[in-house]
Design an enzyme around this catalytic site. Structure first.
Site, short mmCIF file in Angstrom:
data_model
loop_
_atom_site.label_atom_id
_atom_site.label_comp_id
_atom_site.label_asym_id
_atom_site.label_seq_id
_atom_site.Cartn_x
_atom_site.Cartn_y
_atom_site.Cartn_z
N ARG A 1 0.86 -1.18 0.00
CA ARG A 1 0.00 0.00 0.00
C ARG A 1 0.90 1.23 0.00
O ARG A 1 1.94 1.24 0.66
CB ARG A 1 -0.91 0.03 1.24
CG ARG A 1 -2.11 -0.91 1.18
CD ARG A 1 -3.13 -0.50 0.13
NE ARG A 1 -4.31 -1.35 0.11
CZ ARG A 1 -4.48 -2.40 -0.69
NH1 ARG A 1 -3.53 -2.76 -1.53
NH2 ARG A 1 -5.60 -3.10 -0.65
N GLU B 1 -3.57 7.69 -4.37
CA GLU B 1 -3.92 7.22 -5.72
C GLU B 1 -5.22 7.88 -6.20
O GLU B 1 -6.12 8.05 -5.39
CB GLU B 1 -4.10 5.69 -5.69
CG GLU B 1 -2.80 4.99 -5.35
CD GLU B 1 -2.95 3.49 -5.14
OE1 GLU B 1 -4.04 2.95 -5.43
OE2 GLU B 1 -2.00 2.88 -4.67
N HIS C 1 -1.35 0.50 -9.73
CA HIS C 1 -1.99 -0.44 -8.79
C HIS C 1 -2.60 -1.64 -9.53
O HIS C 1 -3.81 -1.86 -9.49
CB HIS C 1 -3.06 0.28 -7.94
CG HIS C 1 -3.35 -0.42 -6.66
ND1 HIS C 1 -3.71 0.22 -5.49
CD2 HIS C 1 -3.35 -1.75 -6.34
CE1 HIS C 1 -3.93 -0.65 -4.53
NE2 HIS C 1 -3.71 -1.87 -5.02
C1 GLV Z 1 -5.14 -4.96 -4.00
O1 GLV Z 1 -4.42 -4.03 -3.77
C2 GLV Z 1 -5.64 -5.83 -3.00
O2 GLV Z 1 -5.51 -5.56 -1.80
O3 GLV Z 1 -6.24 -6.86 -3.37
#
Ligand code: GLV
Length: 322
Positions: free
Chosen positions: A236, A265, A283
């Site tokens: 993250r 983001e 992401h």
């Molecule tokens: C994506 O970032 C997830 O947590 O699945």
């Protein structure tokens, strides 16, 4: 019973839910603003949410009659789980199905940064390639180097396994030491945070975002790393102090970084857009078609199970199932 799906998912997940439920499907990519979300959850018992939906304590407090929040992600820092538990709302995530896919992508970022693949592509594409030279876009070796993993959970372990395939020394740090059998199988050695930062050629982050991991990597940590080190983040964004990293990359405190996640983001720190020693992705670490389809279905199944009185397979607040 009624289910709100807050944003576009793979269509089979919606078809599956429509067999047994009344589904309010927000089939857009924009999803719902907090205000619209607050209105659309009225009269709903189940919610299929995504990581861009924020369910903090005040939003959860206002949920009336909701029995389950099924997040289409393994991470669930967008949901205040203790607040949901207090309110008796089941929360579920989508683990396992994305483990190997995400590890592949962490590896793709690592390789791209180490071997300067993005720079190479731009170089060829822009017509700058005139001749072969001895050190043209020379990067650094991956094989045989030291890989440091923060967070030896499912994804961290899958990254470690790949590291062994590259003949790397694998080190890890975690709040909790892994069982000896896991360490042995992976050939991974537990070290302190400082040792991991100081000796790793590659540092890959696989921790969940919690109060304890926010800004895990900041100026001090970057300065501990080798000037040749490469940082990979597929966890993250807020696990890294993005401004500190951007500055460190510009000053070559570390060699390079591969980033799939960002603090705000879809915004990216402007400096990161102006340095050449970073590989940026939007992401997408779990974004293979197969995996995103499985994640969509898994969330739908978790949601349906909770509403039909069955224990959801991926229940996060297990104390509610007594
Ligand atoms: C994506 O970032 C997830 O947590 O699945």
């Amino acid at each position: 019973m009624k289910i709100l799906v807050t944003k576009r998912v793979f269509p089979e997940a919606v078809d599956f839910l429509r067999r047994d439920f009344d589904v309010d499907y927000e089939g857009t990519d924009e999803g719902l603003s907090p205000q619209v979300l607050a209105a659309r959850v009225q009269g709903v018992q189940g919610i299929v949410s995504q990581l861009t939906d924020r369910f903090d304590a005040s939003v959860i407090e206002a949920l009336d009659g909701v029995k389950v929040l099924a997040n289409v992600a393994v991470g669930y820092d967008n949901i205040d789980v203790p607040a949901a538990t207090k309110k008796g709302i089941f929360v579920t995530n989508t683990p396992d199905v994305l483990t190997e896919t995400t590890a592949d992508f962490a590896w793709a970022l690592l390789m791209a940064a180490a071997r300067r693949i993005v720079e190479g592509h731009a170089f060829v594409h822009s017509g700058q390639w005139k001749r072969w030279t001895i050190d043209l876009l020379a990067g650094q070796d991956v094989w045989g180097k030291t890989l440091g993993i923060f967070g030896l959970g499912r994804i961290g372990q899958a990254v470690a396994r790949r590291g062994r395939g590259f003949g790397m020394q694998v080190l890890y740090h975690d709040a909790q030491r892994a069982p000896e059998a896991v360490e042995q199988e992976l050939g991974a050695r537990f070290v302190s945070k400082d040792e991991l930062l100081g000796v790793s050629d590659y540092v890959s982050l696989h921790v969940p975002l919690t109060d304890g991991t926010r800004k895990l990597i900041g100026t001090a940590e970057l300065e501990r790393m080798k000037p040749t080190a490469i940082l990979v983040n597929t966890s993250r964004g807020p696990v890294v102090d993005e401004a500190a990293l951007a500055e460190a990359l510009q000053r070559r405190v570390i060699a390079s970084a591969g980033l799939d996640v960002f603090e705000r983001e879809p915004q990216v720190h402007p400096l990161l857009l102006n340095v050449d020693n970073v590989v940026l992705a939007p992401h997408i670490a779990s974004a293979s078609v197969e995996t995103r389809r499985r994640m969509s279905m898994m969330a739908a199944e978790n949601c349906a199970a909770a509403l039909q009185g069955r224990r959801p397979a991926n229940l996060l607040n297990a104390t509610l199932w007594a």
